[in-house]
Design a protein around this motif. Structure first.
Motif, PDB file in Angstrom:
ATOM      1  N   ASP A  25       0.826  -1.210   0.000  1.00  0.00           N
ATOM      2  CA  ASP A  25       0.000   0.000   0.000  1.00  0.00           C
ATOM      3  C   ASP A  25       0.859   1.257   0.000  1.00  0.00           C
ATOM      4  O   ASP A  25       0.539   2.236  -0.677  1.00  0.00           O
ATOM      5  CB  ASP A  25      -0.933   0.011   1.209  1.00  0.00           C
ATOM      6  CG  ASP A  25      -2.024  -1.040   1.119  1.00  0.00           C
ATOM      7  OD1 ASP A  25      -2.289  -1.567   0.007  1.00  0.00           O
ATOM      8  OD2 ASP A  25      -2.619  -1.357   2.173  1.00  0.00           O
ATOM      9  N   SER A  26       1.965   1.235   0.740  1.00  0.00           N
ATOM     10  CA  SER A  26       2.812   2.426   0.851  1.00  0.00           C
ATOM     11  C   SER A  26       3.579   2.734  -0.438  1.00  0.00           C
ATOM     12  O   SER A  26       3.990   3.876  -0.640  1.00  0.00           O
ATOM     13  CB  SER A  26       3.790   2.275   2.020  1.00  0.00           C
ATOM     14  OG  SER A  26       4.843   1.381   1.696  1.00  0.00           O
ATOM     15  N   ILE A  27       3.793   1.733  -1.279  1.00  0.00           N
ATOM     16  CA  ILE A  27       4.549   1.960  -2.525  1.00  0.00           C
ATOM     17  C   ILE A  27       3.667   1.856  -3.768  1.00  0.00           C
ATOM     18  O   ILE A  27       4.169   1.774  -4.883  1.00  0.00           O
ATOM     19  CB  ILE A  27       5.745   0.984  -2.641  1.00  0.00           C
ATOM     20  CG1 ILE A  27       5.260  -0.472  -2.710  1.00  0.00           C
ATOM     21  CG2 ILE A  27       6.736   1.199  -1.513  1.00  0.00           C
ATOM     22  CD1 ILE A  27       6.329  -1.454  -3.138  1.00  0.00           C
ATOM     23  N   TYR A  28       2.361   1.872  -3.580  1.00  0.00           N
ATOM     24  CA  TYR A  28       1.423   1.663  -4.682  1.00  0.00           C
ATOM     25  C   TYR A  28       1.717   2.568  -5.880  1.00  0.00           C
ATOM     26  O   TYR A  28       1.843   2.086  -7.007  1.00  0.00           O
ATOM     27  CB  TYR A  28      -0.016   1.868  -4.199  1.00  0.00           C
ATOM     28  CG  TYR A  28      -1.031   1.660  -5.282  1.00  0.00           C
ATOM     29  CD1 TYR A  28      -1.497   0.387  -5.577  1.00  0.00           C
ATOM     30  CD2 TYR A  28      -1.497   2.728  -6.042  1.00  0.00           C
ATOM     31  CE1 TYR A  28      -2.417   0.173  -6.582  1.00  0.00           C
ATOM     32  CE2 TYR A  28      -2.420   2.526  -7.057  1.00  0.00           C
ATOM     33  CZ  TYR A  28      -2.875   1.254  -7.323  1.00  0.00           C
ATOM     34  OH  TYR A  28      -3.774   1.053  -8.332  1.00  0.00           O
ATOM     35  N   GLU A  29       1.809   3.863  -5.667  1.00  0.00           N
ATOM     36  CA  GLU A  29       2.021   4.807  -6.776  1.00  0.00           C
ATOM     37  C   GLU A  29       3.350   4.550  -7.483  1.00  0.00           C
ATOM     38  O   GLU A  29       3.431   4.609  -8.708  1.00  0.00           O
ATOM     39  CB  GLU A  29       1.944   6.255  -6.277  1.00  0.00           C
ATOM     40  CG  GLU A  29       0.570   6.663  -5.796  1.00  0.00           C
ATOM     41  CD  GLU A  29      -0.496   6.595  -6.887  1.00  0.00           C
ATOM     42  OE1 GLU A  29      -0.190   6.883  -8.059  1.00  0.00           O
ATOM     43  OE2 GLU A  29      -1.649   6.249  -6.554  1.00  0.00           O
ATOM     44  N   GLN A  30       4.388   4.272  -6.719  1.00  0.00           N
ATOM     45  CA  GLN A  30       5.704   3.995  -7.296  1.00  0.00           C
ATOM     46  C   GLN A  30       5.654   2.737  -8.164  1.00  0.00           C
ATOM     47  O   GLN A  30       6.190   2.714  -9.277  1.00  0.00           O
ATOM     48  CB  GLN A  30       6.736   3.821  -6.191  1.00  0.00           C
ATOM     49  CG  GLN A  30       8.111   3.443  -6.676  1.00  0.00           C
ATOM     50  CD  GLN A  30       9.071   3.121  -5.540  1.00  0.00           C
ATOM     51  OE1 GLN A  30       8.797   3.414  -4.376  1.00  0.00           O
ATOM     52  NE2 GLN A  30      10.189   2.530  -5.878  1.00  0.00           N
ATOM     53  N   LEU A  32       3.010   1.381  -9.543  1.00  0.00           N
ATOM     54  CA  LEU A  32       2.165   1.639 -10.707  1.00  0.00           C
ATOM     55  C   LEU A  32       2.946   2.368 -11.799  1.00  0.00           C
ATOM     56  O   LEU A  32       2.798   2.066 -12.985  1.00  0.00           O
ATOM     57  CB  LEU A  32       0.944   2.453 -10.291  1.00  0.00           C
ATOM     58  CG  LEU A  32      -0.134   2.665 -11.332  1.00  0.00           C
ATOM     59  CD1 LEU A  32      -0.697   1.332 -11.825  1.00  0.00           C
ATOM     60  CD2 LEU A  32      -1.257   3.530 -10.772  1.00  0.00           C
ATOM     61  N   GLU A  33       3.823   3.265 -11.398  1.00  0.00           N
ATOM     62  CA  GLU A  33       4.648   4.005 -12.358  1.00  0.00           C
ATOM     63  C   GLU A  33       5.745   3.126 -12.965  1.00  0.00           C
ATOM     64  O   GLU A  33       6.010   3.185 -14.162  1.00  0.00           O
ATOM     65  CB  GLU A  33       5.284   5.208 -11.658  1.00  0.00           C
ATOM     66  CG  GLU A  33       6.073   6.105 -12.588  1.00  0.00           C
ATOM     67  CD  GLU A  33       6.636   7.316 -11.850  1.00  0.00           C
ATOM     68  OE1 GLU A  33       7.853   7.550 -11.970  1.00  0.00           O
ATOM     69  OE2 GLU A  33       5.860   7.995 -11.162  1.00  0.00           O
ATOM     70  N   GLU A  34       6.397   2.312 -12.142  1.00  0.00           N
ATOM     71  CA  GLU A  34       7.519   1.495 -12.605  1.00  0.00           C
ATOM     72  C   GLU A  34       7.093   0.200 -13.301  1.00  0.00           C
ATOM     73  O   GLU A  34       7.858  -0.350 -14.102  1.00  0.00           O
ATOM     74  CB  GLU A  34       8.431   1.159 -11.429  1.00  0.00           C
ATOM     75  CG  GLU A  34       9.137   2.359 -10.848  1.00  0.00           C
ATOM     76  CD  GLU A  34       9.954   2.031  -9.615  1.00  0.00           C
ATOM     77  OE1 GLU A  34      10.072   0.839  -9.256  1.00  0.00           O
ATOM     78  OE2 GLU A  34      10.483   2.974  -8.999  1.00  0.00           O
ATOM     79  N   PRO A  36       3.723  -0.590 -14.912  1.00  0.00           N
ATOM     80  CA  PRO A  36       2.339  -0.506 -15.395  1.00  0.00           C
ATOM     81  C   PRO A  36       1.952  -1.783 -16.147  1.00  0.00           C
ATOM     82  O   PRO A  36       2.774  -2.374 -16.849  1.00  0.00           O
ATOM     83  CB  PRO A  36       2.356   0.701 -16.328  1.00  0.00           C
ATOM     84  CG  PRO A  36       3.778   0.811 -16.783  1.00  0.00           C
ATOM     85  CD  PRO A  36       4.604   0.337 -15.612  1.00  0.00           C
ATOM     86  N   PHE A  76      -1.263  -4.553 -11.539  1.00  0.00           N
ATOM     87  CA  PHE A  76      -1.240  -3.102 -11.673  1.00  0.00           C
ATOM     88  C   PHE A  76      -1.689  -2.687 -13.070  1.00  0.00           C
ATOM     89  O   PHE A  76      -0.941  -2.091 -13.835  1.00  0.00           O
ATOM     90  CB  PHE A  76       0.151  -2.548 -11.318  1.00  0.00           C
ATOM     91  CG  PHE A  76       0.387  -2.551  -9.855  1.00  0.00           C
ATOM     92  CD1 PHE A  76       0.130  -1.430  -9.104  1.00  0.00           C
ATOM     93  CD2 PHE A  76       0.828  -3.689  -9.204  1.00  0.00           C
ATOM     94  CE1 PHE A  76       0.310  -1.418  -7.730  1.00  0.00           C
ATOM     95  CE2 PHE A  76       1.023  -3.703  -7.846  1.00  0.00           C
ATOM     96  CZ  PHE A  76       0.758  -2.563  -7.104  1.00  0.00           C
ATOM     97  N   THR A  78      -3.363  -0.552 -15.788  1.00  0.00           N
ATOM     98  CA  THR A  78      -3.588   0.893 -15.883  1.00  0.00           C
ATOM     99  C   THR A  78      -4.934   1.246 -16.522  1.00  0.00           C
ATOM    100  O   THR A  78      -5.439   2.322 -16.298  1.00  0.00           O
ATOM    101  CB  THR A  78      -2.451   1.569 -16.683  1.00  0.00           C
ATOM    102  OG1 THR A  78      -2.346   0.952 -17.958  1.00  0.00           O
ATOM    103  CG2 THR A  78      -1.146   1.475 -15.935  1.00  0.00           C
TER     104      THR A  78
END
Length: 85
Positions: A25-30, A32-34, A36, A76, A78
């Protein structure tokens, strides 16, 4: 005595799974970016595999000698397909 050891091991595994889920949960955005549109696996607080297919991420987990049932795997995607309910 064997039952107590089983209970303690189960508690430890559940605690680790909760820590891994919180880490995910804490690295979700990272992630998703790395990664996809990939399946990503976390085990013991780190990303251990990423692949375009579920089978590929499972193969990588196994190649590292990690029990698949102890890793957390998430997709993940998109552009998920919307569901009509």
């Amino acid at each position: 005595m064997q039952d107590r050891a089983f209970v303690e091991e189960t508690k430890a595994l559940l605690a680790q799974a909760n820590r891994d889920a919180d880490y995910f949960d804490s690295i979700y955005e990272q992630v998703l970016e790395e990664h996809p549109d990939e399946f990503v696996a976390v085990y013991h607080g780190k990303v251990v595999a990423a692949h375009k297919t579920y089978e590929g991420v499972v193969a990588e987990i196994k190649r590292q000698g990690i029990r698949v049932d102890l890793a957390i795997i998430r997709d993940f995607e998109t552009n998920p397909i919307p569901l009509a309910l």
